[in-house]
Design an enzyme around this catalytic site. Structure first.
Site, PDB file in Angstrom:
ATOM      1  N   ASP A  69       0.810  -1.304   0.090  1.00 53.92           N
ATOM      2  CA  ASP A  69      -0.289   0.044   0.003  1.00 53.92           C
ATOM      3  C   ASP A  69       0.763   1.120   0.103  1.00 53.92           C
ATOM      4  OD1 ASP A  69      -2.265  -1.260  -0.196  1.00 53.92           O
ATOM      5  OD2 ASP A  69      -2.844  -1.158   1.827  1.00 53.92           O
ATOM      6  N   ARG A  99       0.030   5.596  16.643  1.00 58.52           N
ATOM      7  CA  ARG A  99      -0.056   6.388  15.610  1.00 58.52           C
ATOM      8  C   ARG A  99       0.249   7.976  16.115  1.00 58.52           C
ATOM      9  NH1 ARG A  99       0.436   2.462  12.709  1.00 58.52           N
ATOM     10  NH2 ARG A  99      -1.277   1.216  12.416  1.00 58.52           N
ATOM     11  N   ASP A 140      -7.399   4.033  12.340  1.00 61.60           N
ATOM     12  CA  ASP A 140      -6.068   4.575  12.169  1.00 61.60           C
ATOM     13  C   ASP A 140      -5.958   5.679  11.507  1.00 61.60           C
ATOM     14  OD1 ASP A 140      -4.782   2.965  13.817  1.00 61.60           O
ATOM     15  OD2 ASP A 140      -4.456   1.464  12.267  1.00 61.60           O
ATOM     16  N   SER A 176      -3.929  -8.565   7.515  1.00 63.01           N
ATOM     17  CA  SER A 176      -3.335  -6.944   7.438  1.00 63.01           C
ATOM     18  C   SER A 176      -2.774  -7.129   8.790  1.00 63.01           C
ATOM     19  CB  SER A 176      -4.605  -5.958   7.442  1.00 63.01           C
ATOM     20  OG  SER A 176      -4.197  -4.865   7.990  1.00 63.01           O
TER      21      SER A 176
END
Ligand code: ARG
Length: 407
Positions: free
Chosen positions: A14, A94, A123, A174
């Site tokens: 990605d 994050r 996220d 994932s």
């Protein structure tokens, strides 16, 4: 002059296809790889890959220590578990990733920050909430959310732009990981009636293969934070690394969670959190020994709020700071040692001591005649403790019979 953009780069498909895509949009891309203790990843290779697929610059930053001391530590002290199960592995990293990206953006004069989140997860909210908090003037690009490609389209785009498909990228899962744990979703896990296949797990051994003999480890805490294992002082990162291996070998820390996402979706996520499970169990046990009763009962209420705030992208928020200040005060007395038994998937506190702060008094607790507890004082206490009820019953007779005398 081209506008400069800083991309949170993981090395996966990605964020790799995002680089040529952002270039085509006119940006000069600086990729930033943050080391937060990803398990078994070659981060130098990932850093080089960013350049290979078209980034103008690529930066690898070791943020493990900062992640442990500023982000994991409050979770340990607070015993923070989202919905009672998830120790906030991804949610925690994050804000730190964005903090670093914003610093770099300021250093190089970038106008824009890009992240690789999709449009249906938590996220994206956490990344963008942190950008708004740290520098609301920065622009945001979210290529994966924007292009909404199918897997086939993405692979075709990768081929056309000489982006290598990484080995393992055909994996249906994932995965997000850091030193605090590992999160796995998608693929067959999307069917909640399907047991997670063994291949899902990397940090934890299946119980059938764990040792038939227990391991014991003594964890020393100072102000609610682990500072030593078996009497040997070490950094929090080292403690996390060691416990992930030791507890993982006993199959400790597997979590299968049907989770309420912030964006309204229920999702099924598997977590592997061996060190987190051992540390939070030990920490809670030491609190049982050292926290005064009212503090002990109130703290979980604060912890539930805090866990929700962290999960809901409110790490940077006034309520987080205020509640965190409460937790900090409670932790001043959480000093001592807890002996943990690791065996067949469970981490159990089997002994604890606190030379300075133990509220456990054997003389008060004992059943023997040597007890220093004043049993006669209990009589008056019970009279006053129940006085309100006694008066209520005398007036209303809800549980007692009219006219009957009780004393
Ligand atoms: N559900 C978790 C959270 O929102 C983890 C998200 C990332 N998980 C993943 N497997 N990529 O914090």
């Amino acid at each position: 002059m081209q506008e400069k953009l800083v991309l949170a780069y993981s090395g996966g498909l990605d964020t790799s296809v995002a680089i040529p895509w952002l270039k085509e949009k006119g940006y000069a891309v600086t990729a930033v790889v943050l080391d937060v203790g990803q398990h078994g990843k070659d981060l130098d290779f990932i850093k080089a890959k960013a350049l290979q697929v078209g980034a103008e610059a690529s930066i690898l930053l070791d943020a493990k220590e900062e992640f442990a001391t500023d982000y994991v530590a409050p979770v340990i002290q607070g015993n923070l578990l989202y919905e009672g199960e998830y120790p906030l592995v991804s949610a925690l990293s994050r804000p730190l990733i964005i903090k670093k990206l914003v610093e770099i953006a300021h250093q190089i004069g970038a106008t824009t920050i890009a992240h690789g989140s999709t449009g249906h997860g938590n996220d994206q909210v956490r990344f963008e909430a942190a950008i708004h908090a740290f520098d609301p003037n920065l622009k945001i690009e979210a290529p994966i959310r924007d292009f909404q490609w199918s897997r086939e389209e993405e692979i075709a785009y990768a081929d056309a732009h000489h982006v290598p498909i990484p080995v393992g990228e055909e994996s249906p899962y994932s995965i997000d990981e850091n030193i605090w744990g590992r999160a796995i979703e998608a693929g067959i896990l999307e069917n909640p009636w399907h047991e997670a296949p063994e291949e899902t797990y990397e940090l934890t051994t299946a119980i059938v293969d764990t040792p038939d003999v227990a391991d014991f480890v003594t964890i020393s805490f100072k102000a609610g934070l682990p500072v030593a294992l078996d009497g040997e002082a070490m950094s929090l990162t080292t403690i996390l690394e060691k416990l992930n291996v030791l507890a993982g070998a006993h199959g400790i820390g597997r979590v299968d969670h049907i989770e309420n996402r912030l964006v309204g979706i229920k999702s099924r996520e598997i977590y592997e959190v061996p060190a987190a499970t051992v540390l939070m169990t030990a920490h809670k046990d030491l609190e049982d020994l050292t926290l005064e009763r009212y503090v002990a009962h109130f703290k979980p209420i604060v912890a539930e709020h805090l866990a929700n705030l962290v999960y809901d992208a409110k790490w940077v928020s006034p309520l987080f700071d205020a509640l965190q200040a409460f937790i900090k005060v409670t932790q001043q007395v959480v000093n001592g040692d807890v002996k943990m038994k690791l065996f067949k998937g469970s981490a159990i506190a089997v002994a604890r001591q606190s030379a300075k702060n133990s509220l456990y008094d054997e003389n008060l607790a004992t059943y023997t005649a040597s007890s220093s507890f004043d049993q006669a004082a209990a009589v008056g206490f019970i009279k006053l403790w129940t006085l309100g009820n006694t008066v209520f019953e005398q007036v209303n007779h809800v549980h007692s019979e009219q006219g009957e005398q009780h004393d």
